[in-house]
Motif scaffolding. Structure first.
Motif, short mmCIF file in Angstrom:
data_model
loop_
_atom_site.label_atom_id
_atom_site.label_comp_id
_atom_site.label_asym_id
_atom_site.label_seq_id
_atom_site.Cartn_x
_atom_site.Cartn_y
_atom_site.Cartn_z
N HIS A 113 47.48 -9.37 -0.24
CA HIS A 113 46.76 -10.33 -1.09
C HIS A 113 45.25 -10.09 -0.99
CE1 HIS A 113 47.02 -11.93 2.93
NE2 HIS A 113 46.07 -12.80 2.68
N ARG A 114 44.83 -9.34 0.05
CA ARG A 114 43.39 -9.04 0.19
C ARG A 114 42.99 -7.76 -0.54
NH1 ARG A 114 43.20 -9.89 6.73
NH2 ARG A 114 43.46 -12.15 6.80
N LEU A 115 43.91 -7.21 -1.35
CA LEU A 115 43.63 -5.94 -2.03
C LEU A 115 42.33 -5.94 -2.83
CD1 LEU A 115 47.10 -4.54 -3.16
CD2 LEU A 115 45.34 -3.27 -1.93
N PRO A 116 42.04 -7.01 -3.60
CA PRO A 116 40.78 -6.97 -4.36
C PRO A 116 39.56 -6.77 -3.45
CG PRO A 116 42.21 -8.67 -5.24
CD PRO A 116 42.88 -8.16 -3.99
N GLU A 134 46.75 -15.64 9.38
CA GLU A 134 47.20 -17.03 9.44
C GLU A 134 47.61 -17.52 8.05
OE1 GLU A 134 47.23 -19.52 11.99
OE2 GLU A 134 47.32 -17.67 13.17
N GLU A 135 46.82 -17.12 7.03
CA GLU A 135 47.05 -17.68 5.70
C GLU A 135 48.33 -17.11 5.09
OE1 GLU A 135 44.50 -15.48 6.26
OE2 GLU A 135 44.39 -14.05 4.61
N ASP A 136 48.89 -17.84 4.12
CA ASP A 136 50.12 -17.44 3.45
C ASP A 136 49.74 -16.50 2.30
OD1 ASP A 136 52.33 -17.25 1.87
OD2 ASP A 136 52.71 -19.40 1.74
N LYS A 137 50.11 -15.23 2.41
CA LYS A 137 49.68 -14.28 1.38
C LYS A 137 50.15 -14.68 -0.01
CE LYS A 137 53.45 -10.96 1.63
NZ LYS A 137 54.02 -10.20 2.67
N HIS A 190 47.88 -16.73 -1.97
CA HIS A 190 46.61 -16.10 -2.37
C HIS A 190 46.80 -15.03 -3.43
CE1 HIS A 190 45.46 -18.15 1.29
NE2 HIS A 190 44.22 -18.05 0.90
N LEU A 191 48.05 -14.84 -3.84
CA LEU A 191 48.31 -13.83 -4.86
C LEU A 191 48.25 -14.47 -6.24
CD1 LEU A 191 51.30 -12.04 -3.12
CD2 LEU A 191 49.15 -10.94 -3.78
#
Ligand code: 5AD
Ligand code: SF4
Length: 435
Positions: free
Chosen positions: A110-113, A132-135, A138-139
């Motif tokens: 989800h951190r790809l950008p 910790e966060e739920d990917k 965030h997608l």
């Protein structure tokens, strides 16, 4: 509006990787990327990798070697490695293959950008955290257009079982279940976009606990969605088949009569060494109970031969279990030592012995599969048509038992469930006629 760039994703390994690839494409879509099926046309190539056996992991490095000429022609081409090899090997990948710009693990895509912003600034980008966060939260919402009538949906990830041979607890992390209401939202969204069948995914899917009623409770809620006709789930552990889930196979008409329930070995000694925490007898009794609930269930499994310490007698016990259970289809593998797992420290069975056992087991499983396929001839089954076949006028779909079925049918039947009379069977597919 960001400029359009082309993304090519190659997916290895399991169905969860197929799901992750779709979600990575969506995450990169927000960054201006659209998918291409032509690698030579791509601005970015992403390999979504598998670490389960040595051969799977090595494929990644040979594929990266083949990408070098593309990067020579197009120095702006970005190359990324995602998935379980990325998680397991991290920086080592960039050291072995300097042409790699990006390494991202299965829990951080989800951190790809943000990672792409680094890549575009000419910095190496690596993220293999267990955040910790739920990917999933965030997608971006599921947006891929024109999807077929079947979809995967990840409900659970990771594994706390620690089978002695398996890298999954290290690459995918601890067992985490997604909350039921988020899964319901995603499922409804898929159904509005034409999906008729959802396969719930998890490395240990029947350990799902994001619903008070466990996986069976989630399946019941999903079954109430109008337009969703079929539900499947994979992969399960025998110790997590609870009463409610067994019963659901008999009572929930949208739950399809197919179950993938790996046992790995038929020898109690080897099951213990594998840290499976069940015996062969317990597995056989469990199968009997599930078949009582759903007599026509098609059973699938996974087997490992040549696990350290496996004797001829242990292997014969596996053959005996297979004869006893009778599988509609199954996967079998030669044991492959994986770095960091407890079994990797043990002495291996000689390769020729393991190969011979694999061939014998595969011959038996193929024979059982063939018998199961042949038993379908003359029967009328419901087929969900998914796409056009190779022969003009023919469609391909799946029976409830997950057989691939070919039949002559109009294109308008794609996405529809039709009755098909089976007229012919080969090992991997069936042919039939609409009735
Ligand atoms: N060697 C061989 N097969 C393996 N599997 C998992 N780890 C290994 C290994 N180290 C098989 C198991 C599992 C399937 C997904 O892959 O049978 O159920
Ligand atoms: Fe490969 Fe297993 Fe990871 Fe799936 S979970 S991608 S099969 S290593």
């Amino acid at each position: 509006m960001a400029e359009t760039k082309k993304l090519f994703i190659k997916t290895y390994g399991c169905q969860m990787n197929v799901y992750d690839s779709e979600r990575m494409a969506e995450a990169l879509g927000a960054d201006g990327y659209t998918e291409t099926k032509d690698m030579s046309d791509a601005d970015m190539i992403l390999l979504n990798t598998c670490h389960i056996r040595e051969k799977a992991a090595e494929k990644v490095y040979s594929e990266l070697g083949r990408l070098r000429p593309l990067k020579e022609v197009n120095p702006d081409l970005k190359i990324g490695v995602a998935g379980c090899v990325a998680q397991a090997e991290g920086e080592e990948i960039m050291r072995r293959q300097p042409l790699v710009d990006l390494v991202v693990g299965p829990q951080t895509y989800h951190r790809l950008p943000d990672l792409m912003a680094k890549v575009n600034a000419g910095q190496p980008a690596l993220d293999t955290d267990f955040p910790e966060e739920d990917k999933f939260e965030h997608l971006p919402k599921r947006v891929l257009p024109n999807r077929g009538p079947t979809a995967f949906l990840t409900v659970q990830e990771g594994c706390d079982k620690f089978c002695a041979f398996c890298v999954v607890p290290y690459t995918r992390g601890a067992e985490v279940s997604r909350p039921a209401e988020r899964i319901m939202k995603e499922a409804k969204n898929l159904v509005t976009r034409g999906v008729r069948e959802i396969t719930l995914l998890g490395q240990n899917v029947n350990a799902y606990h994001g619903h008070a009623g466990g996986l069976a409770g989630l399946i019941d809620d999903l079954a109430a969605i109008d337009g969703l006709e079929r539900i499947r789930f994979t992969t399960s552990h025998p110790n997590d088949m609870d009463d409610a889930l067994i019963e659901a196979h008999g009572t929930q008409p949208k739950l399809m009569p197919y179950l993938h329930l790996p046992v790995q070995s038929g020898s109690d000694r080897i099951l213990k060494a594998m840290n499976r925490k069940h015996t062969a007898d317990r597995y056989i009794k469990l199968i009997a109970r599930i078949r009582e609930a759903r007599p026509d269930l098609l059973l699938s499994g996974d087997f490992i031969v040549g696990f350290p310490g496996e004797t001829d007698q242990d292997f014969e016990d596996t053959m005996a279990l297979v004869r006893d259970v009778h599988y509609g289809q199954a996967y079998s593998f030669k044991y492959s030592p994986r770095p960091g797992t407890p079994a990797a420290e043990k002495e291996n069975v000689p390769d020729d012995v393991a190969t011979d056992r694999l061939h014998r087991l595969q011959a038996l499983l193929t024979q059982q599969q063939r018998e199961t396929q042949d038993s379908m001839v003359g029967r009328i089954v419901d087929v969900l048509f998914e796409k056009k076949g190779r022969i003009d006028g023919q469609l391909i779909g799946k029976s409830g038992y997950l057989h691939a079925v070919h039949a002559e049918a109009p294109d308008s039947d794609i996405g529809q469930i039709r009755k098909v009379k089976i007229t012919n069977a080969v090992t991997n597919s069936l042919a039939g006629e609409l009735v």
